[in-house]
Write a protein that holds these residues in place. Structure first.
Motif, PDB file in Angstrom:
ATOM      1  N   LEU A 193       0.826  -1.210   0.000  1.00 55.19           N
ATOM      2  CA  LEU A 193       0.000   0.000   0.000  1.00 55.19           C
ATOM      3  C   LEU A 193       0.859   1.257   0.000  1.00 55.19           C
ATOM      4  O   LEU A 193       0.435   2.314  -0.460  1.00 55.19           O
ATOM      5  N   ARG A 194       2.075   1.152   0.574  1.00 54.87           N
ATOM      6  CA  ARG A 194       3.041   2.260   0.595  1.00 54.87           C
ATOM      7  C   ARG A 194       2.518   3.515   1.293  1.00 54.87           C
ATOM      8  O   ARG A 194       3.032   4.602   1.081  1.00 54.87           O
ATOM      9  N   GLN A 195       1.495   3.341   2.091  1.00 57.23           N
ATOM     10  CA  GLN A 195       0.961   4.462   2.874  1.00 57.23           C
ATOM     11  C   GLN A 195       0.943   4.032   4.335  1.00 57.23           C
ATOM     12  O   GLN A 195       0.074   3.289   4.742  1.00 57.23           O
ATOM     13  N   PRO A 196       1.914   4.493   5.152  1.00 61.63           N
ATOM     14  CA  PRO A 196       1.979   4.042   6.543  1.00 61.63           C
ATOM     15  C   PRO A 196       0.695   4.385   7.311  1.00 61.63           C
ATOM     16  O   PRO A 196       0.060   5.405   7.008  1.00 61.63           O
ATOM     17  N   PRO A 197       0.329   3.500   8.267  1.00 66.07           N
ATOM     18  CA  PRO A 197       1.048   2.267   8.595  1.00 66.07           C
ATOM     19  C   PRO A 197       0.723   1.160   7.592  1.00 66.07           C
ATOM     20  O   PRO A 197      -0.421   0.984   7.202  1.00 66.07           O
ATOM     21  N   CYS A 198       1.747   0.434   7.191  1.00 61.28           N
ATOM     22  CA  CYS A 198       1.541  -0.700   6.293  1.00 61.28           C
ATOM     23  C   CYS A 198       2.624  -1.740   6.579  1.00 61.28           C
ATOM     24  O   CYS A 198       3.574  -1.476   7.309  1.00 61.28           O
ATOM     25  N   GLY A 199       2.452  -2.913   5.995  1.00 61.24           N
ATOM     26  CA  GLY A 199       3.315  -4.028   6.388  1.00 61.24           C
ATOM     27  C   GLY A 199       2.992  -4.470   7.801  1.00 61.24           C
ATOM     28  O   GLY A 199       3.876  -4.877   8.555  1.00 61.24           O
ATOM     29  N   GLU A 200       1.705  -4.414   8.146  1.00 62.73           N
ATOM     30  CA  GLU A 200       1.299  -4.763   9.518  1.00 62.73           C
ATOM     31  C   GLU A 200       1.359  -6.270   9.721  1.00 62.73           C
ATOM     32  O   GLU A 200       1.112  -7.050   8.800  1.00 62.73           O
ATOM     33  N   PHE A 201       1.669  -6.673  10.943  1.00 63.21           N
ATOM     34  CA  PHE A 201       1.800  -8.095  11.255  1.00 63.21           C
ATOM     35  C   PHE A 201       1.387  -8.360  12.691  1.00 63.21           C
ATOM     36  O   PHE A 201       1.362  -7.458  13.531  1.00 63.21           O
ATOM     37  N   VAL A 202       1.068  -9.619  12.938  1.00 63.12           N
ATOM     38  CA  VAL A 202       0.846 -10.128  14.297  1.00 63.12           C
ATOM     39  C   VAL A 202       1.730 -11.354  14.451  1.00 63.12           C
ATOM     40  O   VAL A 202       1.737 -12.231  13.582  1.00 63.12           O
ATOM     41  N   VAL A 203       2.481 -11.405  15.525  1.00 65.35           N
ATOM     42  CA  VAL A 203       3.355 -12.539  15.824  1.00 65.35           C
ATOM     43  C   VAL A 203       2.841 -13.239  17.072  1.00 65.35           C
ATOM     44  O   VAL A 203       2.532 -12.582  18.078  1.00 65.35           O
ATOM     45  N   ARG A 204       2.735 -14.551  16.992  1.00 66.99           N
ATOM     46  CA  ARG A 204       2.361 -15.352  18.166  1.00 66.99           C
ATOM     47  C   ARG A 204       3.321 -16.527  18.315  1.00 66.99           C
ATOM     48  O   ARG A 204       3.807 -17.072  17.321  1.00 66.99           O
ATOM     49  N   THR A 205       3.570 -16.888  19.567  1.00 68.37           N
ATOM     50  CA  THR A 205       4.376 -18.067  19.863  1.00 68.37           C
ATOM     51  C   THR A 205       3.471 -19.177  20.368  1.00 68.37           C
ATOM     52  O   THR A 205       2.320 -18.930  20.772  1.00 68.37           O
ATOM     53  N   LEU A 206       3.989 -20.382  20.360  1.00 63.99           N
ATOM     54  CA  LEU A 206       3.203 -21.544  20.766  1.00 63.99           C
ATOM     55  C   LEU A 206       2.752 -21.441  22.217  1.00 63.99           C
ATOM     56  O   LEU A 206       1.695 -21.953  22.587  1.00 63.99           O
ATOM     57  N   ASN A 207       3.544 -20.752  23.059  1.00 64.24           N
ATOM     58  CA  ASN A 207       3.171 -20.633  24.468  1.00 64.24           C
ATOM     59  C   ASN A 207       2.251 -19.452  24.750  1.00 64.24           C
ATOM     60  O   ASN A 207       1.969 -19.138  25.911  1.00 64.24           O
ATOM     61  N   GLY A 208       1.775 -18.779  23.690  1.00 65.88           N
ATOM     62  CA  GLY A 208       0.762 -17.747  23.865  1.00 65.88           C
ATOM     63  C   GLY A 208       1.252 -16.320  23.874  1.00 65.88           C
ATOM     64  O   GLY A 208       0.443 -15.391  23.967  1.00 65.88           O
TER      65      GLY A 208
END
Length: 256
Positions: A193-208
């Motif tokens: 999209l090149r319009q911040p915010p972009c490149g959004e992510f969510v990271v989760r680990t196996l332990n929560g």
């Protein structure tokens, strides 16, 4: 060298559609984590471009590159019409070297779905993922959706970084079982999209554990005191390091 049975390896996947930012995140993860050696299967070249790495096309070039701690492999010369065979060969080569190198290593593949299917998993890649932990070998898969991965790989994942992608059917059920909020995933803004915010992510680990961010945050987010958007996930304790490429790698190569 002896096996490292006390090291708890980390199997990581970055999921996202094209242009979502997953490969940029993976490059930052590889650069920001203190691996002794990094084995990259990168026939497309996107990951190596992000990291400014030369791609090797022969075993001799790979051995020389490994002295720096970074060995990126392009199978075009050795396997011009069979990249799946190239992936299997490189996985086996990397695993054999991981047995000889101390410290923490990683085997990574960009667009892994191109070199395996949901019904066929090359034995050499399976060995890296399942037995690599005995030699301090982590695993990083970069692909579009969880359903791109073989069913034997999905249950082995310890950490998932999810970017903008299609979330439905079996993929939705898997991500929900890992603890992701599906509605939140559907609202993620891709990097293209090149319009911040972009490149959004969510990271989760196996332990929560969970955190989120953007590769390209808004100016207000950068100025605020919120969580850093760098995109490198929390790391588990590692085995003894020799530095990024470090003298231990070079010493093992001299003994070859």
């Amino acid at each position: 060298m002896p096996a490292q049975p006390d090291y708890s390896s980390t199997n990581v996947a970055a999921f996202g559609a094209g242009g979502s930012g997953k490969t940029t995140w993976a490059a930052r993860y590889l650069r920001g984590t203190p691996f002794q050696a990094r084995f990259l299967f990168d026939p497309i070249g996107a990951l190596s471009r992000y990291l400014s790495l030369p791609r090797c096309q022969t075993e001799e070039q790979l051995v020389q590159a490994l002295r720096t701690g970074w060995a990126s492999y392009d199978p075009a010369a050795m396997f011009p019409s069979d990249y799946e065979a190239g992936a299997a060969w490189f996985a086996d080569w990397s695993f054999r070297w991981s047995e000889r190198l101390s410290g923490r290593k990683v085997w990574a593949c960009d667009e892994l779905w191109r070199f395996m299917t949901s019904t066929r998993l090359p034995a050499e890649i399976r060995t890296v993922m399942l037995a690599g932990r005995n030699y301090g070998m982590d695993f990083l898969a970069i692909t579009h959706r969880p359903t791109d991965l073989h069913p034997q790989i999905r249950p082995q994942l310890d950490l998932i970084a999810c970017f903008s992608t299609t979330v439905d059917g079996e993929a939705a059920r898997y991500l929900e079982s890992f603890g992701f909020d599906l509605d939140r995933l559907r609202r993620l803004r891709p990097a293209k999209l090149r319009q911040p915010p972009c490149g959004e992510f969510v990271v989760r680990t196996l332990n929560g554990d969970e955190y989120s961010g953007a590769l390209y945050p808004s100016s207000s987010a950068r100025a605020g005191g919120g969580r850093s958007p760098r995109g490198t996930p929390p790391q588990p304790p590692s085995v003894a390091q020799g530095g990024p490429g470090g003298r231990e790698t070079d010493g093992a190569l001299r003994q070859r």
